[in-house]
Structures are given as C-alpha cells and as structure tokens.
Design a protein around this motif. Sequence first.
Motif, PDB file in Angstrom:
ATOM      1  N   GLU B 290       0.827  -0.848  -0.136  1.00  0.00           N
ATOM      2  CA  GLU B 290       0.323   0.181   0.158  1.00  0.00           C
ATOM      3  C   GLU B 290       0.808   1.141   0.160  1.00  0.00           C
ATOM      4  O   GLU B 290       0.682   2.648  -1.153  1.00  0.00           O
ATOM      5  N   VAL B 291       1.859   1.227   0.865  1.00  0.00           N
ATOM      6  CA  VAL B 291       2.652   2.315   1.330  1.00  0.00           C
ATOM      7  C   VAL B 291       3.333   2.783  -0.070  1.00  0.00           C
ATOM      8  O   VAL B 291       3.726   3.613  -0.560  1.00  0.00           O
ATOM      9  N   THR B 292       4.705   2.105  -0.495  1.00  0.00           N
ATOM     10  CA  THR B 292       5.143   1.462  -1.544  1.00  0.00           C
ATOM     11  C   THR B 292       5.365   1.556  -3.011  1.00  0.00           C
ATOM     12  O   THR B 292       5.690   1.854  -3.666  1.00  0.00           O
ATOM     13  N   THR B 293       3.541   1.137  -3.010  1.00  0.00           N
ATOM     14  CA  THR B 293       3.780   1.606  -4.769  1.00  0.00           C
ATOM     15  C   THR B 293       2.568   2.604  -4.818  1.00  0.00           C
ATOM     16  O   THR B 293       1.799   3.347  -4.307  1.00  0.00           O
ATOM     17  N   SER B 294       3.297   3.279  -5.971  1.00  0.00           N
ATOM     18  CA  SER B 294       2.221   4.667  -6.576  1.00  0.00           C
ATOM     19  C   SER B 294       0.813   3.991  -6.707  1.00  0.00           C
ATOM     20  O   SER B 294       0.669   3.229  -7.381  1.00  0.00           O
ATOM     21  N   PRO B 295      -0.082   5.259  -7.050  1.00  0.00           N
ATOM     22  CA  PRO B 295      -1.262   4.768  -7.420  1.00  0.00           C
ATOM     23  C   PRO B 295      -1.442   4.542  -8.701  1.00  0.00           C
ATOM     24  O   PRO B 295      -2.038   3.270  -8.416  1.00  0.00           O
ATOM     25  N   THR B 296      -0.567   5.108  -9.335  1.00  0.00           N
ATOM     26  CA  THR B 296      -0.839   4.983 -11.001  1.00  0.00           C
ATOM     27  C   THR B 296       0.426   3.533 -11.286  1.00  0.00           C
ATOM     28  O   THR B 296       0.447   3.281 -12.537  1.00  0.00           O
ATOM     29  N   ALA B 297       0.025   3.230 -10.419  1.00  0.00           N
ATOM     30  CA  ALA B 297       1.552   1.531 -10.726  1.00  0.00           C
ATOM     31  C   ALA B 297       1.235   0.391 -11.886  1.00  0.00           C
ATOM     32  O   ALA B 297      -0.508   0.900 -11.354  1.00  0.00           O
ATOM     33  N   THR B 298       1.598   0.546 -12.811  1.00  0.00           N
ATOM     34  CA  THR B 298       1.201  -1.261 -13.130  1.00  0.00           C
ATOM     35  C   THR B 298       0.574  -2.087 -12.783  1.00  0.00           C
ATOM     36  O   THR B 298       0.143  -3.243 -12.768  1.00  0.00           O
ATOM     37  N   CYS B 299       2.124  -2.404 -11.568  1.00  0.00           N
ATOM     38  CA  CYS B 299       2.281  -3.555 -10.779  1.00  0.00           C
ATOM     39  C   CYS B 299       2.639  -3.008  -9.284  1.00  0.00           C
ATOM     40  O   CYS B 299       3.684  -2.107  -9.479  1.00  0.00           O
ATOM     41  N   THR B 300       2.301  -4.326  -8.520  1.00  0.00           N
ATOM     42  CA  THR B 300       2.964  -3.871  -7.111  1.00  0.00           C
ATOM     43  C   THR B 300       4.742  -3.363  -6.894  1.00  0.00           C
ATOM     44  O   THR B 300       5.066  -4.431  -7.887  1.00  0.00           O
ATOM     45  N   LYS B 301       5.278  -3.563  -6.536  1.00  0.00           N
ATOM     46  CA  LYS B 301       6.759  -3.921  -5.596  1.00  0.00           C
ATOM     47  C   LYS B 301       6.282  -4.948  -5.884  1.00  0.00           C
ATOM     48  O   LYS B 301       6.107  -6.132  -5.158  1.00  0.00           O
ATOM     49  N   PRO B 302       8.086  -5.871  -6.189  1.00  0.00           N
ATOM     50  CA  PRO B 302       8.235  -7.425  -5.766  1.00  0.00           C
ATOM     51  C   PRO B 302       8.252  -7.866  -4.710  1.00  0.00           C
ATOM     52  O   PRO B 302       8.847  -6.766  -3.551  1.00  0.00           O
ATOM     53  N   LEU B 303       6.819  -8.221  -3.409  1.00  0.00           N
ATOM     54  CA  LEU B 303       7.328  -9.243  -3.108  1.00  0.00           C
ATOM     55  C   LEU B 303       7.857 -10.619  -2.480  1.00  0.00           C
ATOM     56  O   LEU B 303       8.086 -10.941  -3.434  1.00  0.00           O
ATOM     57  N   SER B 304       8.792 -10.261  -1.719  1.00  0.00           N
ATOM     58  CA  SER B 304       8.821 -12.256  -1.473  1.00  0.00           C
ATOM     59  C   SER B 304       8.520 -12.893  -0.672  1.00  0.00           C
ATOM     60  O   SER B 304       7.440 -12.637  -0.318  1.00  0.00           O
TER      61      SER B 304
END
Lengths: 326, 548
Positions: B290-304
């Motif tokens: 929620e916090v790391t991804t910008s609202p317009t990003a196509t996908c979330t930041k990679p999470l392990s």
Amino acid sequence: MSEGPHLLNQNFNCVCVCVCVCVRIKELCQQFPHGITDQVIQNDMPHLEPQQRAMAINKLLSLGQLDLLRNSSGLLYRMKDIQSTSKMKGSDNQEKLVYQIIEDAGNKGIWSRDIRFKSNLPLTEINKILKSLESKKLIKAVKSVAASKKKVYMLYNLQPDRSVTGGAWYSDQDFESEFVEVLNQQCFKFLQSKAEAARDSKQSPMVQRNSSFATSHEVWKYICELGISKVDLSMDDIETILNTLIYDGKVEMTVIAAKEGTVGSVDGQMKLYRGVNPVIQPTGLVRTPCGLCPVTHTHTHTHTHTHTHCVRGCPCLTSCFLSSGV
Amino acid sequence: MTAQEVRLCGLLLREHFGEVVEKVGRHLIRSGAQNLRTLLHETGISIDLVKKSLCVLVQHGVCVFSSGRKGPGSPTEYRTSCDRILRILRYPRYIYTAKTLYGDTGELIIEELLQRGDMTMSSTVKTVADRLTQNMEEGRSMDYSEVSSAFSKLVETHFLQRCPPMAAAATKNGAASATPATPATPGTPAAPVSTTLPTPESFPDCYRVPHVTLIGKGKRRLSNEDGEDQRSAKRAKIDSETHGDEGIYWQVNFERFHLHFRDQAIISAVANKLDQTSSEIVRTMLRMSEVTTSPTATCTKPLSANEIFRSLPSSYNIARPILDQYLTLLVDDPMEFVGKAGESGGGMYVVNLHRALANLARATLESVVQERFGSRSARIFRLLLRKRHLEQKQVEDFAMIPAKEAKDMLYTLLSQNLVQLQEIPKTPDYAPSRTFYLYTVNQLPTARMLLQNCYKTVANLIERRLFESKESKRLLEKSQRIEAILASLQASGAEPEQLTEVEEMITAPEKQQLESLRLHINKLDSAENQVDETIFLLESYINSTVTS
C-alpha cells in the motif's frame, strides 16, 4: 508343307507371348498399385521386344483393364479398378468420362456445374448421364451442409467427407443445436463435479488444482459411456464442445507435454480442461432495468417534452421494476 | 465530457445544492473556464446568487478558480470538472467504507467532511463527538480524544488529506491557483493556465506533506481541549475558543478511497475465482505494498515469498510450503492477478494491478452482454475477445451455433456497437464478393461506451427518484407535520387517546402509499449504488490504460 506348321507355330507363339506378357504386366501392376513405368516392364522382361510390349499394352488398354497416366517422369501404367470396369460395361464414352470425373472428386463430391466445366458436355446431357448413373447405383447425390440447395455427386460406396455432411453435428443438413447444448451441459457437469470433488478432498492446493483437471480423453470416455449420442463422437468432436465451454467462460484449458503413446495424447501433447468459477457476479449495471433495456440509445430525456415518460424518467423504470418484490 | 455526463452532473448538483447551483454548474461544465462577468451574462442569474453558487462549488472542491488566461490582471476564471462532480455519486460508498474500516466514528468524520466540503480538524472532531454523544444513552458521552485518534488514523492511512493552503498557493505561484480537490504544490506554474485540472496523481508527495505537520498541531491542540471540557461534549457547541488549527482545512482523499476500492475488487475477484485463502494472500500482498506502490503503478513492488509469509496474519495458519503452492497457483491462473518477478528471496511476486483491472473490466463487458443478449451471444463475444478477428463462418463453427442464429446475434451485437466489423477488400473496389468481413471486439472503446450507458442509467434512476418524491410531495409533507406534532405532544406528556387521534390523521391508504414510496426510493437508491460499482470499475480500467 514344312513351312506351314512353322508359320502357324510362329503366329501362335506370338499370340502366346502376348498373353504371357499381358498377364505379367497385370501382375506387376498389382504389385505396384501406384502404377508402373515402361522401365519397370523392360527390366522385368529384358528379352521382350519393344514392339511386343507395345502390342500387349495396347491390348490391355483397349480391353479397359489398364489406365494410362502421365506424370513428371513419363508415362505410367496402372491397373483399372476391376469393379468399375465391370460396372461400366454397357456405358458409352461420355458416361465413362463423367464417371471418371466424379471418381476423381473423391469423397468431397463434385457439383454438376463443375462436371460440365471439366467434361465440356452440355448440362442437359450431363443431367441425363447423372440420372442413368444414379439409377445404376454407381454414384449418389449428397446434399451439402454448406449450401442446402447444392447437390454434390460422389461414388456410391463412398462415405461423404465431414465438410459435406458437417460431421456429427448435422443430421440431414440441419445443425443439431439441442444435441450440442446437451453435450455442452454434460461436459460441464463432468468437469464441475470433478472440480468439486477435488475441492472437497482437502488436500494441498496444488494437488487440488491438478486433480480438478480432466483430459479430453477422459471427457470423451465419459460422454461415450453416458450413451447420450447415437452417432459415434470422436475426440476432436468432444474438444470442439469443450471449446464452446471455454468461450462460455466456464472452463479453462491448459496443454501439457505427454509421453508418446499415453492415452489421449496427440502429437506428444495433452489437453487438460477444468471447470472454473466466474470472476465477478453480474455487474451492477445489468441489475437495473436500464442496463437491460433494449432501446437504451433511443431514450431521449429532454425536459421540453410534455410526454409523460419524459417527465417520469425512463419508461423501463415504471412499476414493473419498482413494484416487484423488495 | 459527454451529454450523458453533463446530464448526470446537473442532476447531482440539483439534488445536493439546488437548482441555481445546478444552472451555474451546468454552464461551467459546458463552456469551460469562464469569468464571473460572462457567467452572469450568460446564465441570467443575479450576481448575488451566482457568487453564492460559486462559493458553494468552491467550498466542495467542485470548482476551481485561476487567474485569467489573457495574462496578469485579467479577470479570474472559474472552472469545474465532471469527474469531481461525479464523485458525489460515490459518497455513500465512501461513508460505508469508512464505517467498515473505522467504525461509527470514521463514518461520521467522513460524512461530515463530505457534507461540508472541507473543515478544520477541531471543528470536525467537535461535531462528530456531539453527534455520537447525542445518539448515546443518557449520562454517557464521546471523548474528543477518541474521535481525534480516529481522525488521525484516517490521515495516517491517507484517507484524509489537507487542503492546500490558499494564500500560500496564491503567493508562491503568483497566480491564485487554489485547487482544493488537488493540493497544488509550488513549482507547477503550468497548472493554472492549462485547461485540464491537475490531478492528484501528478503530485506523488501530496498525501505525505500535509498530514505530518498537522498531526502534531492537531493533537496538541486537542489534548489541550480535552483537559478543558471532559465532562460533557455537548458543551463544546458554545465553546468559541480558538484551537490553533485555524486555516488548516481537511478534505476527503478520494483517490485513496479509490485505491482501496480497487484492491477490494481484486481481492473479491480472486476469492470468486480461486478460494478464500488465495484472496487472503493477495490481500496481504496488497496491504504490504500500500505504502510503497504509487497509485498509478501497473503492478506492486516485488515482494518476496519470505516477506509475504512473515506478514500473513497468524490466524490463517498457512504453512510455508502451502503458501508457495498458493503463490504458484496464483501465478499460473490465466487471469494473471499475480505475477512472478524473480527468484530471489524464495521468489519475488507482484500483483498485476492494471492487468487485473483490465480482466475485471473484460468480465464486466462479458457480463453485460450475457445479461442483455443471452449466454450464446456472450459466447460469441468471448470468442471474439479471444480470437481477435473472425469471419462469420468461423464464428458459427467455433461457437457451434446454427448459422442463422449466429448471424442474428452477431448483427445485434454489431448494431449495439459491442462488436466491430473490419472490411478487408482483395481488390480496391470493395466488391462484397471479394472482401473479407472480419468481426472483432475492441475492449477499450466498448468499455467507454458502456461507461456512458452507466451514466445514462444513473441519471435515469435519479430522475425517476425525483419524480417519485415530487408526486407524493404533499403526502410526505403531511406525514412529516404529523410526526412533528406527535413528538411535541409526547414531550408535553399528552394522553394516549390524543396521540392515536393525531396518528389517525394519516389514513390507511395513505400509509400504504408512503410505505410503497419508501420501498421505491430504497430500490432506486440501491440500484444507483450498484451501477456506481460498475462505473468505478470501468473508470479505473480506462484510467489505467491512459497511464500505462
């Protein structure tokens, strides 16, 4: 005196050789059903003079037992169908020609107009010939599914091609949509029950997913055992049905590599199907009458109109929607 | 902006702010940026009313003003945007979401802010506490600190944001660029001149900057307040002290709510398609990013996978190998909600936000076709979506539908613009016998068209609701009057006979009519909210294609 029997003997000899050669050529032709060349005969009977060879071949041709064909490497001799030759007895050359054309068309059949083009005979003549051939049960007319009024002709003993009959889904040129629907539902039921059984098995998620898959062979077997179909369905037929389920959004397909020879594998591939749940419920728009309204684009809501439903809003929203239940 | 949007915006403005505001608003939507003089001239409303309407619109963030385009000194121009007005339609959903996330207090905070446009923290907290206290039993009251902690929670999670300070924006930009809906940051001189409104997305920091400084202020001031009047919250009504947070106004951050709605849509789709556990995993992934991804990003930041495992609520009881299996399943799923980004850390996973939205929008289109034209038409529609371009014959064969019916369905879909026809001539003369006719479905234009249909539907529903209440206006007024009389009689301790006498002033058929009216209005209201869900999905999909 002394020459007489000699001459006779020579003559007899000649005829004898000719018959022998004819028999041998026929044997050769039977050995090579695709046809033999001059060279083959020459190699087989090296002592034979070309003249004698020619005589023998001519004789066979005139008897109608041999076909003369031309291919890239030269002339080719081929045995004529014994059956057809016997059947064609008493027919004239035109009839033979038309028969030949129809025979060439194979199980796809040929249209009478195309026969006219190929034979250069007038249409009336062709119709006459076709009728006579039909009455002799040498050929038959088959109605094509592609165009209901178009008749195609093919040899009497042939099974019409799928493109002509439309395969299992047609009976007398009519598409059996109920049959397709029933098969569609049964396939889905099968896959669904399989998916449910997998879900209830309470195993690890991967196993659950994998056991919800069914190969097209399994579905085919299930449908065959169900006995709902009078006609024999092939695996391809079932796959077409399964494809409609994919387009219905009820089923997913994956392809996996399979060992050659495994049941249900085609070219080392196996198609797996499984029933899936829809992603969303019917969307909000279609739960209101306006979303389903057949005349959406014609509704104008100008306030200048004095029409009652312009004041009341959309006519679909009248009592029918509002008064039905809660 | 289309005719449908304008019509819907007009209706929404009329419902919430009355007919004068509607007229001004409609005019602004139609003619774009205008100064007060032309507005006066063209609407023909008195200057007082126009000014008041503009005030209302600006207060609610619906209207923005900027210095004229003709250079310095030219009259201030007013602009509005359909997008912002259409948010009014979603107010019930914002309020409901706040209730589910933060309980009654959150609900009331959002409700107050939506109703008033913008408020200071202190006044919001006061009003909400008063309202809560009123609904409580005698002798109990709501603590300010509780409300203010809920408020700061809402700010922390970005559901509320600070309005950009007007004066600062004006001096720094040299132009009066105050966009209450979009906190303007200095250094965007293009904003006031451009005809399009700056979107909050263009300022990635705007959710952070305001609330950090304010939380401190608000808390300090409020704790001070708590000490003053802890006994009764009601007393705060007459309290006219300053609270130190004057000039710092708060508003609802719609974009944050929309992100929340989007996440919810994805989660529920996963739950429908796969199962509850997978949806919980996706929920966890979305919450983590929620916090790391910008609202317009196509996908979330990679999470392990390790991180995901650690963040999973322990109540789910998912073992590590099971989690891996679930993640593999999610990646394998053809809807592609989750994608794999790498192998490090036990596998890196992302949630494909935009692809999920596109898939959901596609499912929505399919569902519309299915409900409106039947499941066989839907089969053709899906077939075309899958295979892109098909001839009529191919459609018949693949869908296994008799030629005649298939033709009928295809032409119906074509006439409704849900399916497009592409001609490919073999010769330049476009002779029908030498031309391929390929049917195809274009998802994006179709989604746009359906969105317009949705606007029209909502407008129809609102119009109908207004009509219904207008029809029985007399009856409604009568019942209100009688209720008032009953209340006053009860307060003065009247006898029961008197009460029943007054009650009987509404006859049985009238009562029935009122009951059915209530039913109708409820039905129309819920229908509006349902259509708004479709609108939200389609809007987000269309917006996502713009940014990606």
